[in-house]
Design a protein around this motif. Structure first.
Motif, PDB file in Angstrom:
ATOM      1  N   GLY A 210       0.191  -1.261   0.148  1.00  0.00           N
ATOM      2  CA  GLY A 210      -0.231  -0.365   0.030  1.00  0.00           C
ATOM      3  C   GLY A 210       1.141   0.944  -0.491  1.00  0.00           C
ATOM      4  N   VAL A 211       0.469   2.318   0.033  1.00  0.00           N
ATOM      5  CA  VAL A 211       0.591   3.660  -0.705  1.00  0.00           C
ATOM      6  C   VAL A 211      -0.243   4.792   0.640  1.00  0.00           C
ATOM      7  CG1 VAL A 211       1.967   5.316  -1.785  1.00  0.00           C
ATOM      8  CG2 VAL A 211       2.109   2.822  -3.073  1.00  0.00           C
ATOM      9  N   SER A 212       0.512   5.586   1.016  1.00  0.00           N
ATOM     10  CA  SER A 212      -0.481   6.155   2.136  1.00  0.00           C
ATOM     11  C   SER A 212       0.397   7.727   1.660  1.00  0.00           C
ATOM     12  CB  SER A 212      -0.414   5.874   3.503  1.00  0.00           C
ATOM     13  OG  SER A 212       1.461   6.402   3.703  1.00  0.00           O
ATOM     14  N   LEU A 213      -0.975   8.517   2.028  1.00  0.00           N
ATOM     15  CA  LEU A 213      -0.461  10.339   1.585  1.00  0.00           C
ATOM     16  C   LEU A 213      -1.352  10.450   3.241  1.00  0.00           C
ATOM     17  CD1 LEU A 213       0.095  12.677   0.343  1.00  0.00           C
ATOM     18  CD2 LEU A 213      -2.309  12.741  -0.246  1.00  0.00           C
ATOM     19  N   GLU A 214      -0.167  11.709   4.205  1.00  0.00           N
ATOM     20  CA  GLU A 214      -0.642  12.453   4.910  1.00  0.00           C
ATOM     21  C   GLU A 214      -0.560  13.758   5.176  1.00  0.00           C
ATOM     22  OE1 GLU A 214       1.065  10.146   8.239  1.00  0.00           O
ATOM     23  OE2 GLU A 214       1.713   8.148   6.392  1.00  0.00           O
ATOM     24  N   VAL A 215      -1.443  14.179   5.823  1.00  0.00           N
ATOM     25  CA  VAL A 215      -1.357  15.610   5.801  1.00  0.00           C
ATOM     26  C   VAL A 215      -1.481  15.860   7.439  1.00  0.00           C
ATOM     27  CG1 VAL A 215      -2.218  18.420   6.177  1.00  0.00           C
ATOM     28  CG2 VAL A 215      -2.412  16.284   3.444  1.00  0.00           C
ATOM     29  N   GLN A 216      -0.761  16.414   8.265  1.00  0.00           N
ATOM     30  CA  GLN A 216      -1.395  17.071   9.362  1.00  0.00           C
ATOM     31  C   GLN A 216      -1.165  18.249   9.612  1.00  0.00           C
ATOM     32  OE1 GLN A 216       1.876  14.274   9.379  1.00  0.00           O
ATOM     33  NE2 GLN A 216       0.252  12.619   9.772  1.00  0.00           N
ATOM     34  N   ALA A 217      -1.354  19.188  10.487  1.00  0.00           N
ATOM     35  CA  ALA A 217      -1.773  20.307  10.722  1.00  0.00           C
ATOM     36  C   ALA A 217      -1.472  20.926  12.371  1.00  0.00           C
ATOM     37  CB  ALA A 217      -2.566  21.175   9.853  1.00  0.00           C
ATOM     38  N   PHE A 218      -1.352  22.412  12.539  1.00  0.00           N
ATOM     39  CA  PHE A 218      -2.081  22.802  14.243  1.00  0.00           C
ATOM     40  C   PHE A 218      -1.454  24.116  13.554  1.00  0.00           C
ATOM     41  CE2 PHE A 218       2.774  22.512  14.762  1.00  0.00           C
ATOM     42  CZ  PHE A 218       3.134  23.432  15.346  1.00  0.00           C
ATOM     43  N   THR A 219      -2.381  24.733  14.757  1.00  0.00           N
ATOM     44  CA  THR A 219      -1.890  26.210  14.560  1.00  0.00           C
ATOM     45  C   THR A 219      -2.311  26.367  15.925  1.00  0.00           C
ATOM     46  OG1 THR A 219      -3.007  28.499  13.498  1.00  0.00           O
ATOM     47  CG2 THR A 219      -4.505  26.968  13.876  1.00  0.00           C
ATOM     48  N   SER A 220      -2.107  27.720  16.958  1.00  0.00           N
ATOM     49  CA  SER A 220      -2.074  28.358  18.250  1.00  0.00           C
ATOM     50  C   SER A 220      -3.186  28.746  18.213  1.00  0.00           C
ATOM     51  CB  SER A 220      -0.647  28.979  18.908  1.00  0.00           C
ATOM     52  OG  SER A 220      -1.001  29.482  19.865  1.00  0.00           O
ATOM     53  N   LEU A 221      -4.471  29.022  18.796  1.00  0.00           N
ATOM     54  CA  LEU A 221      -5.886  29.543  19.194  1.00  0.00           C
ATOM     55  C   LEU A 221      -4.833  30.559  20.482  1.00  0.00           C
ATOM     56  CD1 LEU A 221      -8.003  26.627  19.193  1.00  0.00           C
ATOM     57  CD2 LEU A 221      -7.220  28.142  17.848  1.00  0.00           C
TER      58      LEU A 221
END
Length: 342
Positions: A210-221
């Motif tokens: 299998g081949v995977s694509l990932e996205v992770q993100a964060f931002t301060s509130l």
């Protein structure tokens, strides 16, 4: 913003969005596998550093669904299928730079499945004592290798950032585990034991690359609050493996006999992390997660036997950081399940 508060906040976010996600598929359509993010906290490392991780998950599945409708009578009558999964994902990551890290994850899995229908049957005629038998599997799952890259320099963008990742899943787990099943002989009603492949939901692997694509993100509130997100999609181009499934019937009444499908998988998480005690590195999170198996693969054919669907869960949790040690505890609670048509 105080430096130690910011460090605790961002560290806790890393723990959440980069924690390994394991799947389990029982009567709800989720399948276990070591996937869904690089090794926990690996992007906090500087160039040349290593990090080891261990992620444990227990999963118990016993509810039956047809679409979004729960068939509660299965539990009331005692004919439900019960899957219990213990999985331990062993991870190792290495930071090639402050922005790029690579990771390897190998799951060790123990599955137990008990049912009536796979053996004597659910009816009181075929199974008057309503005997329940167990099948299981134990061993390593599918190995996953991945790389993650921060789009922005983490040293300059501490309050917000986005990372993308690519991975490959290798078929190191056995997709054709066999165990003993029981049937009654028609002639005298005595027990007859035979060996065949266990249910797809407790197989250790799926037999595909299998081949995977990932996205992770964060931002301060705020000074102590942070919004996090992660998305994951695993594409399995292989159509079917060489494991046969037997059980259930099609609308014409004929029994199902088909090879196991090598299905795609997806996951997503969204929530808010809040630092309770900066000096002690203690934070809490409140969010949700989506896990599922699509009815059609993104690449390749989608034949064979699969249980597509998705589960949406609330996911409260705690995270703790002390020097180089990171610990998280998340307790997903499912509130919506949908077994879509295959």
């Amino acid at each position: 913003m105080q430096k130690h508060v910011l460090l605790t906040l961002v560290s806790s976010a890393f723990l959440l969005i980069f924690s390994q996600t394991t799947f389990a598929q029982g009567c709800v359509a989720i399948r276990q596998m070591g996937c869904g993010g690089s090794t926990a906290g690996s992007s906090l490392l500087t160039k040349g550093q290593w990090q080891a991780s261990a992620n444990y998950r227990y999963f118990r599945s016993y509810k039956h669904f047809r679409g979004a409708h729960e068939e509660k009578e299965r539990v009331e009558l005692g004919t439900e299928v019960i899957n219990k999964t213990h999985s331990l994902d062993l991870g190792l990551s290495y930071s090639l730079s402050n922005r790029f890290s690579v990771a390897a994850t190998l799951p060790v899995i123990s599955n137990d499945r008990s049912s009536l229908y796979e053996h004597y049957g659910n009816s009181t005629t075929a199974n008057p004592e309503q005997k329940r038998f167990h099948t299981g599997s134990f061993g390593i799952g599918d190995l996953r290798l991945s790389g993650t890259y921060w789009l922005l320099n983490p040293e300059k963008h501490v309050k917000s950032n986005v990372a993308i990742g690519l991975g490959v899943k290798l078929p190191t787990g056995n997709e054709n585990v066999n165990d003993v099943f029981h049937k009654r002989k028609d002639s005298d009603g005595l027990d007859s034991a035979f060996t065949r492949p266990v249910d797809q939901s407790i197989q250790l692997g799926d037999g595909g690359v299998g081949v995977s694509l990932e996205v992770q993100a964060f931002t301060s509130l705020s000074e102590r609050a942070l919004l996090y997100f992660s998305g994951f999609y695993m594409s399995n181009p292989r159509n079917t493996n060489n494991t046969l499934t037997r059980g259930g019937t099609v609308p014409t009444g004929e029994p199902i006999t088909a090879y196991h499908s090598v299905a795609d998988q997806l996951a997503g998480r969204l929530g808010v992390n809040y630092v309770l005690w900066p000096a002690k590195g203690l934070a809490v999170n409140a969010g949700g997660r989506l896990e599922g198996i699509p009815s059609k693969d993104l690449i390749g054919d989608s034949e064979g036997f699969r249980r597509p669907g998705y589960v949406v869960s609330a996911e409260p949790g705690l995270s703790f950081q002390r020097r180089n040690t990171f610990i998280t505890l998340n307790v997903p609670v499912a509130f919506h399940r949908n077994r879509v048509k295959s």
